[in-house]
Design a protein around this motif. Structure first.
Motif, PDB file in Angstrom:
ATOM      1  N   THR C  14       0.812  -1.217   0.000  1.00  0.00           N
ATOM      2  CA  THR C  14       0.000   0.000   0.000  1.00  0.00           C
ATOM      3  C   THR C  14       0.842   1.261   0.000  1.00  0.00           C
ATOM      4  O   THR C  14       0.332   2.342  -0.143  1.00  0.00           O
ATOM      5  CB  THR C  14      -0.903   0.032   1.236  1.00  0.00           C
ATOM      6  OG1 THR C  14      -0.087  -0.247   2.380  1.00  0.00           O
ATOM      7  CG2 THR C  14      -1.976  -0.991   1.122  1.00  0.00           C
ATOM      8  N   VAL C  16       2.827   2.343  -2.218  1.00  0.00           N
ATOM      9  CA  VAL C  16       3.380   2.535  -3.565  1.00  0.00           C
ATOM     10  C   VAL C  16       3.749   3.993  -3.748  1.00  0.00           C
ATOM     11  O   VAL C  16       2.967   4.887  -3.475  1.00  0.00           O
ATOM     12  CB  VAL C  16       2.325   2.103  -4.599  1.00  0.00           C
ATOM     13  CG1 VAL C  16       2.483   2.865  -5.883  1.00  0.00           C
ATOM     14  CG2 VAL C  16       2.440   0.630  -4.853  1.00  0.00           C
ATOM     15  N   GLN C  17       4.933   4.211  -4.171  1.00  0.00           N
ATOM     16  CA  GLN C  17       5.349   5.601  -4.393  1.00  0.00           C
ATOM     17  C   GLN C  17       5.515   5.807  -5.874  1.00  0.00           C
ATOM     18  O   GLN C  17       6.482   5.349  -6.468  1.00  0.00           O
ATOM     19  CB  GLN C  17       6.668   5.899  -3.710  1.00  0.00           C
ATOM     20  CG  GLN C  17       6.595   5.751  -2.208  1.00  0.00           C
ATOM     21  CD  GLN C  17       7.941   5.438  -1.627  1.00  0.00           C
ATOM     22  OE1 GLN C  17       8.951   5.592  -2.298  1.00  0.00           O
ATOM     23  NE2 GLN C  17       7.972   4.966  -0.404  1.00  0.00           N
ATOM     24  N   LYS C  19       5.164   8.667  -9.034  1.00  0.00           N
ATOM     25  CA  LYS C  19       5.001  10.073  -9.359  1.00  0.00           C
ATOM     26  C   LYS C  19       4.428  10.104 -10.774  1.00  0.00           C
ATOM     27  O   LYS C  19       4.998   9.563 -11.693  1.00  0.00           O
ATOM     28  CB  LYS C  19       6.359  10.757  -9.313  1.00  0.00           C
ATOM     29  CG  LYS C  19       6.276  12.253  -9.313  1.00  0.00           C
ATOM     30  CD  LYS C  19       7.604  12.812  -8.846  1.00  0.00           C
ATOM     31  CE  LYS C  19       7.959  13.996  -9.718  1.00  0.00           C
ATOM     32  NZ  LYS C  19       9.283  14.480  -9.416  1.00  0.00           N
TER      33      LYS C  19
END
Lengths: 328, 396, 359
Positions: C14, C16-17, C19
């Motif tokens: 959960t 998750v990074q 951009k």
């Protein structure tokens, strides 16, 4: 109705649990409490019977735990709480003597604190952003963080000792007054009760005020308050019947829970002021290793708090109609 | 009763929200009029400012919202009621001679009323029906108390029995059994709650009732019942309704006049027939063609590409121009104002296409997108263009 | 998100990074060259691509965290006050005893002296320097309070969340136990328990405090967990097959951090006050220097009624200050969690600009 019956059941279970806890605590402690007592009575004549009686008080008997428990319950039903060593009287009589002082003091002070606190909370929330709102909550927080007994000591020193406005100890003027229903006696009682009551009120009022303020602020943003304003009702009516009436519900639950805390705090107040309630008696019992009296007082305190909790739940049911539906 | 006169005139009202990162113009220079006995529908997407407008009219806005300019003129009805049944709570002392003789009554600016006058004005002249009845009813008081306290506040001469009788009569009006008078809100069904809110609104026979999405939370059957009853009551008692909703199809059914709002501005007002037959503003056209009709030939559902603008950064000029097929250079720079395109049919639109000076070629014959030359190359299934949204970066 | 990411894969992690960045600039209608009257063409397609964020080192991360904390504190004056006060006392506890002039346990010849230049807070009846005692006592008092609070919060998190998550029989039994502990007044219970334990010291006090203070936080967390467990993310985690332990402590707990912090701070206030109370009554180890014991000896030696105010005012003030600081911290957390309680600023209309715009 069903809801009330369920709560009643819970309180009965809680009562049973505290009785059993009271029974088990001394019996589960390691070590032999009679040894400590023996040291105290060294040099005096103690017969074998006295020793045996003392041992029985602590439940150090050869009989199995279950039998002891039944005996204990049986004794309780007959109102026999044991014998107090320090007071040389039955525990029940000692408690009966002192309980009324505590009930009077704590009862009045707690109710006063609740009423004043919630009123203040309503006013502070209504005048949000004003000077009152900026000053009162932090000031009250500071006062509520002061422990009960320190507040008691401070008031005792400043108002009693230094300024000599109020008496420094006792429940009434033991030198001059005789207990009875005379005006002089009553006045003396009130005079002696002001400082302890003030301690309790000052220490506990902040919790009510801030709790009520927060609840009011949440309630004031509800639609029904907006509708009440849209209806053109007077500000008083909106504030009291629509906002405060809903916001006070969590405070009432909180009152029940905090009653235990207030009782604890009042114990300390009594100790500081030498007020002849059961708090002082408990302290003396603890210091004098009078285990029977300690247990007895603890039990009475717990029962009193349970009753008060039950009463406040009753009041909650009266005030909030949603609770009256049987919840599944 | 319906002398076709104005009962409410809103002139250039602006409402701003002072947010920490900029001022939001929730309502930007809105003007409209409401006639007696008329149903005005206020439609628009979420966040277009319709509820804010309604709250501004009734002065129920809470900080940080602020009415920065405008006036809301209310024309009190001249009838015997003005002089007799208003007690010391008369919110405006109507001069005796003006009431009887002339038609011209001095209107009152609601925004300038004092607190005392406002309290008398509220509910007696203007009532509100809120969206969620469950939230609008006080959960700890029963229905009778909530209905009679407003009677007590405004009509102190009524006795307790008279109030109870009036409460029962109101319940009967909306179709709730009078034995439910003592119930608590949580004991009523959703439809009954909404009806009881309407009953409370009718308690003092107001002139205007503002309804903020009253039937959105109800199922369609109950919705139809309530609305039919409401319209019948309107004909019987003669009040006007401002009906706020995002459901345009509903408004076309029940409203006499419809006003469309977009990004805080009014973009079009017209009677409901005119609007459904020939919508002038491209946004309205898009709205009307966003939902299928139950009958008629099948047509392509076009919708409106893009999404409503962030009110902190409204596009310059016409706020709709980034999403508009017909936008031209003037749309980016000039803010359109409501133009009266047809004095007879009373249809106003805020669009430069109808401005003869800016668009000499005249408005297009049809606002349908099928008429566009490159219409087929646009594949709506793929996805739509996004105006750059505020990007969110998730940090660890 | 690209199509493949949207196709049915449940994001296990959960945190998750990603951009997201617009790759192709959006050709807006109004940016295209206009021939007046010819409608613009809308762009067809815009794709997004996930760009993984570059890993940051520990120091930059700490820096960011510090920045975030400072901004939150600056916006929240109550919290700032609380943190400052708490920080002050922690510093005193850690470094105070190293900087003392007098040994707190040393008897001197200045018996029962009011505050002076040699003894900043005066001396006791036995000649001990009170200032040193207060400073040294900070450590003992804070430590006992902190350990008890941490333990009690851990217990309440554990029991509260387990009760809230597993409804049914577990809930019934545990919440009954919880309610019983709640309803029995904690201070009398603590006094009774402490008086019955044969050996005195910080250990028994910690145990007693643990027993009497876990129930409140547990109840609050229980009701919050009960609400959370019907939320979608919990259902989703269940559907994926997560173990209950993972769901409770890795999914639900992060959402309740504010509640747990507030509960910890409240418990901390309670444990410090209760510890001092128990020591005041003589139920702690009276040979250890702590604030409560200073008061105990003061009371024992009848300091008050002989006019020795300097014996009990300093510890009391310290306790009051610390308690107030913690309470402010708590209100700050409250304000953070419930935006409705924040300070409202009255909006000021921007009249001049308005007139220009509508001209």
């Amino acid at each position: 109705m069903r809801h009330l019956l369920r709560r009643c059941g819970f309180y009965l279970v809680a009562l049973w649990a505290s009785i059993t806890l009271n029974f088990l605590i001394p019996r589960l402690m390691p070590g032999d409490p009679t040894a400590a007592l023996m040291e105290r009575f060294q040099g005096q004549n103690i017969t074998e019977n006295t020793l045996h009686a003392m041992r029985e008080q602590f439940g150090i008997s050869s009989e199995p735990l279950g039998v002891q428990y039944v005996q204990y319950l049986n004794n309780l039903l007959h109102g026999d709480l044991g014998f107090s060593i320090t007071a040389y009287a039955t525990v029940s009589s000692v408690i009966a003597e002192h309980l009324k002082w505590t009930l009077g003091l704590v009862g009045v002070a707690a109710v006063l604190s609740f009423v004043l606190g919630t009123l203040l909370g309503v006013i502070v929330a209504w005048r949000r952003g004003s000077l009152l709102d900026s000053i009162l909550p932090p000031a009250l927080t500071f006062f509520s963080a002061i422990p009960y007994f320190w507040m008691a000591l401070a008031l005792l020193y400043v108002l009693g000792f230094t300024l000599n406005l109020f008496p420094v100890s006792g429940g009434y003027d033991v030198l001059n007054q005789v207990p009875g229903w005379s005006w002089d006696f009553t006045f003396s009682v009130i005079q002696h009760a002001i400082l302890p009551a003030l301690t309790i009120v000052i220490s506990s009022i902040a919790g009510w005020t801030i709790g009520m303020r927060n609840a009011m602020l949440t309630t004031l943003s509800e639609d029904y308050v907006l509708m009440a304003q849209a209806k053109g009702l007077s500000e008083n009516r909106v504030m009291l019947s629509y906002a405060a009436r809903n916001a006070i519900l969590p405070s009432i639950t909180g009152f029940a829970m905090s009653l235990g805390f207030i009782v604890g705090g009042s114990l300390l107040t009594e100790i500081v002021f030498s007020y002849p309630g059961i708090g002082l008696t408990l302290f003396k019992a603890v210091v004098g290793l009078d285990y029977a009296l300690t247990q007895g007082i603890f039990l009475v305190i717990v029962v009193a708090v349970l009753c008060a909790n039950f009463l406040s739940e009753l009041m909650y049911t009266l005030l909030d109609p949603r609770v009256r539906q049987a919840r599944g | 009763m319906n002398n076709n006169t104005n009962v409410l005139e809103v002139n250039s009202i602006c409402v701003d929200y002072a947010a920490s990162n900029g001022t939001v113009h929730a309502v930007d220079n809105v003007s409209f009029t409401l006639k007696r006995g008329e149903v005005l529908g206020l439609a628009g997407e979420s966040g277009s400012g319709k509820s804010t407008l309604a709250y501004a009219i009734s002065r129920l806005l809470r900080p940080p919202a602020l009415i920065t300019q405008g006036e809301v003129l209310y024309y009190q009805r001249k009838s015997a009621r003005d002089l007799n049944s208003m007690t010391q709570h008369d919110f405006k002392s109507t001069p005796q001679n003006a009431a009887e003789s002339s038609d011209a009554i001095e209107p009152v600016d609601i925004l300038k009323l004092t607190q005392k006058q406002l309290r008398a004005f509220r509910w007696q002249e203007l009532a509100m029906v809120f969206q969620s009845a469950m939230n609008a009813l006080n959960p700890v008081l029963n229905l009778e108390v909530q209905m009679t306290d407003v009677l007590k506040a405004h009509r102190p001469d009524m006795s307790k029995d008279e109030r109870a009788a009036r409460a029962k009569e109101l319940l009967r009006l909306v179709g709730i059994a009078p034995d439910r008078l003592r119930s608590y809100p949580h004991e009523l069904s959703g439809g009954m709650r909404q009806r009881s809110i309407i009953a409370i609104a009718l308690a003092l026979s107001p002139e205007i009732i503002i309804m903020d999405e009253p039937t959105t939370a109800l199922d369609v059957v109950v919705q139809r019942d309530i609305l039919t009853e409401l319209l019948a009551l309107k004909d019987q008692l003669g009040f006007s309704i401002i009906f706020i909703t995002h459901d345009l199809s509903l408004l076309l059914e029940i409203a006499d006049k419809v006003a469309i709002m977009y990004a805080g501005k009014l973009v079009e007002t017209a009677s409901s027939e005119n609007l459904s037959e020939h919508a002038l503003h491209p946004y309205t056209y898009g709205l009307l063609h966003s939902f299928p009709s139950l009958h008629g030939p099948r047509r392509k559902m076009t919708g409106i590409p893009g999404s409503p603008p962030d009110l902190r950064a409204v596009p310059p000029g016409c706020p709709f121009h980034p999403r508009c097929h017909f936008a031209f250079s003037a749309c980016k720079t000039n803010v359109p104002t409501l133009l009266n395109t047809d004095a007879q049919m009373q249809q106003h639109v805020a669009c430069h296409l109808y401005d003869a000076t800016l668009n000499p070629a005249g408005p297009p014959a049809s606002l349908a997108r099928e008429a566009l030359p490159n219409a087929d190359s646009y594949d709506y299934a793929q996805g739509t263009a996004m105006i750059p949204v505020i990007r969110k970066e998730k940090l660890s | 998100m690209s199509k493949s990411e949207m196709d049915g894969e449940y994001p296990q992690d959960t945190a998750v990074q990603d951009k997201y960045e617009l790759l192709s600039p959006v050709p807006l209608p109004h940016e295209q060259p206009f021939d007046d009257g010819i409608p613009a063409v809308l762009p067809v397609d815009v794709t997004y691509k996930a760009i993984p964020v570059r890993k940051r080192g520990l120091l930059p991360r700490l820096g960011l965290w510090w920045q975030a904390t400072m901004t939150t504190l600056a916006a929240n004056p109550k919290m700032l006050t609380g943190v400052c006060i708490l920080g002050f006392f922690v510093l005193v506890a850690i470094f105070g005893p190293l900087l003392l002039r007098h040994d707190p346990a040393a008897f001197s010849n200045d018996l029962f002296q009011p505050p002076s230049s040699t003894h900043w807070l005066g001396t006791t009846q036995k000649g001990e320097d009170i200032f040193s005692q207060v400073v040294v006592g900070t450590r003992a008092s804070l430590l006992v309070g902190f350990v008890s609070a941490v333990g009690a919060t851990a217990l309440s998190v554990f029991f509260g969340m387990i009760t809230g998550y597993f409804a049914g029989l577990v809930d019934d039994i545990l919440s009954l136990v919880m309610n019983i502990f709640l309803v029995i007044p904690s201070l009398p219970l603590a006094i009774v328990l402490a008086s019955f334990i044969p050996f005195k010291g910080p250990g028994p006090i910690i145990i007693v405090l643990l027993i009497t203070s876990w129930a409140w936080g547990a109840r609050v967390l229980r009701s919050q967990t009960l609400t959370m467990r019907s939320r979608d993310f919990v259902q989703a985690a269940r559907a994926v097959g997560e173990t209950p332990a993972h769901i409770i402590f890795a999914e639900i707990l992060p959402n309740e951090i504010a509640l747990v912090s507030a509960s910890f701070v409240s418990t901390f206030i309670y444990t410090i006050l209760a510890d001092i109370t128990l020591e005041f009554l003589g139920l702690g180890d009276v040979s250890v220097t702590s604030w409560g014991n200073i008061l105990y000896w003061a009371q024992n030696d009848q300091a008050l009624l002989t006019g020795g105010w300097w014996l009990f005012i300093p510890p009391g003030l310290c306790i009051a200050l610390l308690g107030a600081g913690l309470a402010f911290l708590n209100y700050g957390i409250d304000d953070l969690a419930n935006p409705r309680l924040r300070k409202e600023r009255k909006p000021r209309p921007v009249k001049a600009a308005k007139k220009e715009a509508t001209a």
